[in-house]
Design a protein around this motif. Sequence first.
Motif, PDB file in Angstrom:
ATOM      1  N   CYS A  19       0.860  -1.110  -0.003  1.00  0.00           N
ATOM      2  CA  CYS A  19      -0.132   0.100  -0.003  1.00  0.00           C
ATOM      3  C   CYS A  19       0.849   1.153   0.035  1.00  0.00           C
ATOM      4  CB  CYS A  19      -0.763  -0.021   1.019  1.00  0.00           C
ATOM      5  SG  CYS A  19      -2.617  -0.206   0.557  1.00  0.00           S
ATOM      6  N   GLY A  20       0.211   2.442  -0.037  1.00  0.00           N
ATOM      7  CA  GLY A  20       0.825   3.634  -0.449  1.00  0.00           C
ATOM      8  C   GLY A  20       0.671   4.348   1.255  1.00  0.00           C
ATOM      9  N   GLU A  21       1.793   5.046   1.502  1.00  0.00           N
ATOM     10  CA  GLU A  21       1.537   5.879   2.554  1.00  0.00           C
ATOM     11  C   GLU A  21       1.220   5.136   4.010  1.00  0.00           C
ATOM     12  OE1 GLU A  21       2.038  10.446   2.827  1.00  0.00           O
ATOM     13  OE2 GLU A  21       3.402   8.464   2.653  1.00  0.00           O
ATOM     14  N   GLY A  22       1.745   3.898   4.160  1.00  0.00           N
ATOM     15  CA  GLY A  22       1.438   3.244   5.351  1.00  0.00           C
ATOM     16  C   GLY A  22      -0.105   3.172   5.359  1.00  0.00           C
ATOM     17  N   ALA A  23      -0.689   2.979   4.519  1.00  0.00           N
ATOM     18  CA  ALA A  23      -2.040   3.195   4.360  1.00  0.00           C
ATOM     19  C   ALA A  23      -2.987   1.826   3.968  1.00  0.00           C
ATOM     20  CB  ALA A  23      -2.784   4.422   3.355  1.00  0.00           C
ATOM     21  N   GLY A  24      -3.861   1.824   4.794  1.00  0.00           N
ATOM     22  CA  GLY A  24      -4.621   0.399   4.768  1.00  0.00           C
ATOM     23  C   GLY A  24      -6.064   0.912   4.305  1.00  0.00           C
ATOM     24  N   SER A 109       3.246  -5.747   3.528  1.00  0.00           N
ATOM     25  CA  SER A 109       4.419  -6.175   3.274  1.00  0.00           C
ATOM     26  C   SER A 109       5.309  -5.465   2.231  1.00  0.00           C
ATOM     27  CB  SER A 109       4.331  -7.625   2.458  1.00  0.00           C
ATOM     28  OG  SER A 109       3.885  -8.525   3.518  1.00  0.00           O
ATOM     29  N   GLY A 110       4.702  -4.327   1.979  1.00  0.00           N
ATOM     30  CA  GLY A 110       5.175  -3.341   0.988  1.00  0.00           C
ATOM     31  C   GLY A 110       4.481  -2.173   1.094  1.00  0.00           C
ATOM     32  N   LEU A 111       5.107  -1.040   1.149  1.00  0.00           N
ATOM     33  CA  LEU A 111       4.848   0.408   1.384  1.00  0.00           C
ATOM     34  C   LEU A 111       5.420   1.373   0.376  1.00  0.00           C
ATOM     35  CD1 LEU A 111       4.944   0.561   5.151  1.00  0.00           C
ATOM     36  CD2 LEU A 111       2.887   0.574   3.920  1.00  0.00           C
ATOM     37  N   ALA A 112       4.692   2.572   0.124  1.00  0.00           N
ATOM     38  CA  ALA A 112       5.407   3.438  -0.634  1.00  0.00           C
ATOM     39  C   ALA A 112       5.068   4.811  -0.118  1.00  0.00           C
ATOM     40  CB  ALA A 112       4.674   3.653  -2.026  1.00  0.00           C
ATOM     41  N   TRP A 113       6.286   5.551   0.372  1.00  0.00           N
ATOM     42  CA  TRP A 113       6.269   6.683   1.037  1.00  0.00           C
ATOM     43  C   TRP A 113       6.541   7.683   0.026  1.00  0.00           C
ATOM     44  CZ3 TRP A 113       5.131   6.423   6.214  1.00  0.00           C
ATOM     45  CH2 TRP A 113       5.129   5.071   6.774  1.00  0.00           C
ATOM     46  N   TYR A 114       5.357   8.809  -0.169  1.00  0.00           N
ATOM     47  CA  TYR A 114       5.899   9.773  -1.390  1.00  0.00           C
ATOM     48  C   TYR A 114       6.698  10.764  -1.011  1.00  0.00           C
ATOM     49  CZ  TYR A 114       1.239   7.314  -2.370  1.00  0.00           C
ATOM     50  OH  TYR A 114       0.443   6.332  -2.516  1.00  0.00           O
ATOM     51  N   ASP A 115       6.631  11.392   0.288  1.00  0.00           N
ATOM     52  CA  ASP A 115       7.667  12.515   0.563  1.00  0.00           C
ATOM     53  C   ASP A 115       9.027  11.994   0.924  1.00  0.00           C
ATOM     54  OD1 ASP A 115       5.432  14.216   0.629  1.00  0.00           O
ATOM     55  OD2 ASP A 115       5.221  14.127   2.820  1.00  0.00           O
ATOM     56  N   GLU A 116       9.003  10.655   1.116  1.00  0.00           N
ATOM     57  CA  GLU A 116      10.527  10.454   1.304  1.00  0.00           C
ATOM     58  C   GLU A 116      10.888   9.725   0.046  1.00  0.00           C
ATOM     59  OE1 GLU A 116       8.258   9.747   3.313  1.00  0.00           O
ATOM     60  OE2 GLU A 116       8.812  10.428   5.377  1.00  0.00           O
ATOM     61  N   ARG A 117      10.027   9.523  -0.885  1.00  0.00           N
ATOM     62  CA  ARG A 117      10.407   8.728  -2.253  1.00  0.00           C
ATOM     63  C   ARG A 117      11.165   7.432  -1.925  1.00  0.00           C
ATOM     64  NH1 ARG A 117       9.958  11.578  -6.958  1.00  0.00           N
ATOM     65  NH2 ARG A 117       9.288  13.889  -6.816  1.00  0.00           N
ATOM     66  N   LEU A 118      10.279   6.760  -1.187  1.00  0.00           N
ATOM     67  CA  LEU A 118      10.690   5.313  -0.650  1.00  0.00           C
ATOM     68  C   LEU A 118       9.605   4.505  -0.535  1.00  0.00           C
ATOM     69  CD1 LEU A 118      13.074   3.927   1.061  1.00  0.00           C
ATOM     70  CD2 LEU A 118      11.686   4.692   3.381  1.00  0.00           C
ATOM     71  N   ILE A 119      10.446   3.201  -1.285  1.00  0.00           N
ATOM     72  CA  ILE A 119       9.367   2.012  -1.318  1.00  0.00           C
ATOM     73  C   ILE A 119      10.136   0.918  -0.243  1.00  0.00           C
ATOM     74  CG2 ILE A 119       8.770  -0.043  -2.693  1.00  0.00           C
ATOM     75  CD1 ILE A 119       8.584   2.020  -5.031  1.00  0.00           C
ATOM     76  N   GLN A 138       1.798   7.352  -9.337  1.00  0.00           N
ATOM     77  CA  GLN A 138       0.526   8.002  -9.428  1.00  0.00           C
ATOM     78  C   GLN A 138       0.754   9.085  -8.282  1.00  0.00           C
ATOM     79  OE1 GLN A 138      -2.984   5.388  -9.345  1.00  0.00           O
ATOM     80  NE2 GLN A 138      -2.735   5.138 -11.584  1.00  0.00           N
ATOM     81  N   GLY A 139       1.432   8.820  -7.197  1.00  0.00           N
ATOM     82  CA  GLY A 139       1.507   9.770  -6.152  1.00  0.00           C
ATOM     83  C   GLY A 139       0.646   9.829  -5.215  1.00  0.00           C
ATOM     84  N   LYS A 140       0.465  10.782  -4.120  1.00  0.00           N
ATOM     85  CA  LYS A 140      -0.466  10.683  -3.089  1.00  0.00           C
ATOM     86  C   LYS A 140      -1.773  10.402  -3.402  1.00  0.00           C
ATOM     87  CE  LYS A 140       2.210  13.229   0.440  1.00  0.00           C
ATOM     88  NZ  LYS A 140       2.625  14.256   1.056  1.00  0.00           N
ATOM     89  N   ALA A 141      -2.087  10.673  -4.437  1.00  0.00           N
ATOM     90  CA  ALA A 141      -3.744  10.606  -4.862  1.00  0.00           C
ATOM     91  C   ALA A 141      -4.112   9.319  -5.270  1.00  0.00           C
ATOM     92  CB  ALA A 141      -3.928  11.442  -6.082  1.00  0.00           C
ATOM     93  N   SER A 142      -2.850   8.420  -5.052  1.00  0.00           N
ATOM     94  CA  SER A 142      -3.266   7.104  -5.373  1.00  0.00           C
ATOM     95  C   SER A 142      -3.516   6.307  -3.817  1.00  0.00           C
ATOM     96  CB  SER A 142      -2.261   6.236  -6.113  1.00  0.00           C
ATOM     97  OG  SER A 142      -1.141   6.188  -5.501  1.00  0.00           O
ATOM     98  N   THR A 143      -3.310   6.810  -2.802  1.00  0.00           N
ATOM     99  CA  THR A 143      -3.423   6.189  -1.726  1.00  0.00           C
ATOM    100  C   THR A 143      -4.902   5.393  -1.620  1.00  0.00           C
ATOM    101  OG1 THR A 143      -2.168   7.817  -0.600  1.00  0.00           O
ATOM    102  CG2 THR A 143      -3.421   6.416   0.773  1.00  0.00           C
ATOM    103  N   ALA A 144      -5.885   5.970  -2.178  1.00  0.00           N
ATOM    104  CA  ALA A 144      -7.016   5.379  -2.048  1.00  0.00           C
ATOM    105  C   ALA A 144      -7.339   4.293  -3.111  1.00  0.00           C
ATOM    106  CB  ALA A 144      -8.368   6.257  -1.948  1.00  0.00           C
TER     107      ALA A 144
END
Length: 172
Positions: A19-24, A109-119, A138-144
């Motif tokens: 998921c993105g940004e530690g988001a579930g 098991s996977g995360l994307a951190w947009y500000d840190e540009r870190l997977i 897609q950036g932060k807008a893709s968190t959902a």
Amino acid sequence: MGWPARVGWALAGLGLGGCGEGAGGGSAHVGSRPAPVVIAASCTVDGVRVEVERGVEGGFGGESPCSYSGRFVSVWRDVYEERWGRVPLLESWTVRIRTPERVDGLGHSGLAWYDERLIELSQLHFELLPHELHHARQGKASTAHRGWCADFVPWELERHIQDERAQLGCDT
Ligand SMILES: [Zn+2]
């Protein structure tokens, strides 16, 4: 298939996936940050920085953990780019390979951190890299994961990468 057995898709689905940004489920954890980890080594693979946490496995014949993990990153990046193309500015991102199967307290098991540009990616779940690369594209807008049910999830199914229909609330 030709994909490394170690990253077989049968492993997917044991946890929440990526998921993105530690988001579930699309709920961002505002203010959360990547967990501090001890980085044992870093290397550059096809222009992308790869870091390995201390404890990540290497390969047979003494292959270093960074080289070994880097090969899996390459394989899954190729799978992704074959369909979606290169992620713009991917060279500014870091792919951090983590030791545990779950890289956060929520079971991802996977995360994307947009500000840190870190997977962040578990060494047991390289197959989640395409999901995280899609977030990076897609950036932060893709968190959902809006719209992913229409194209990304069917593509993952077709390629036998993983089945995210339930997790992402896709109608079957
Ligand atoms: Zn996601």
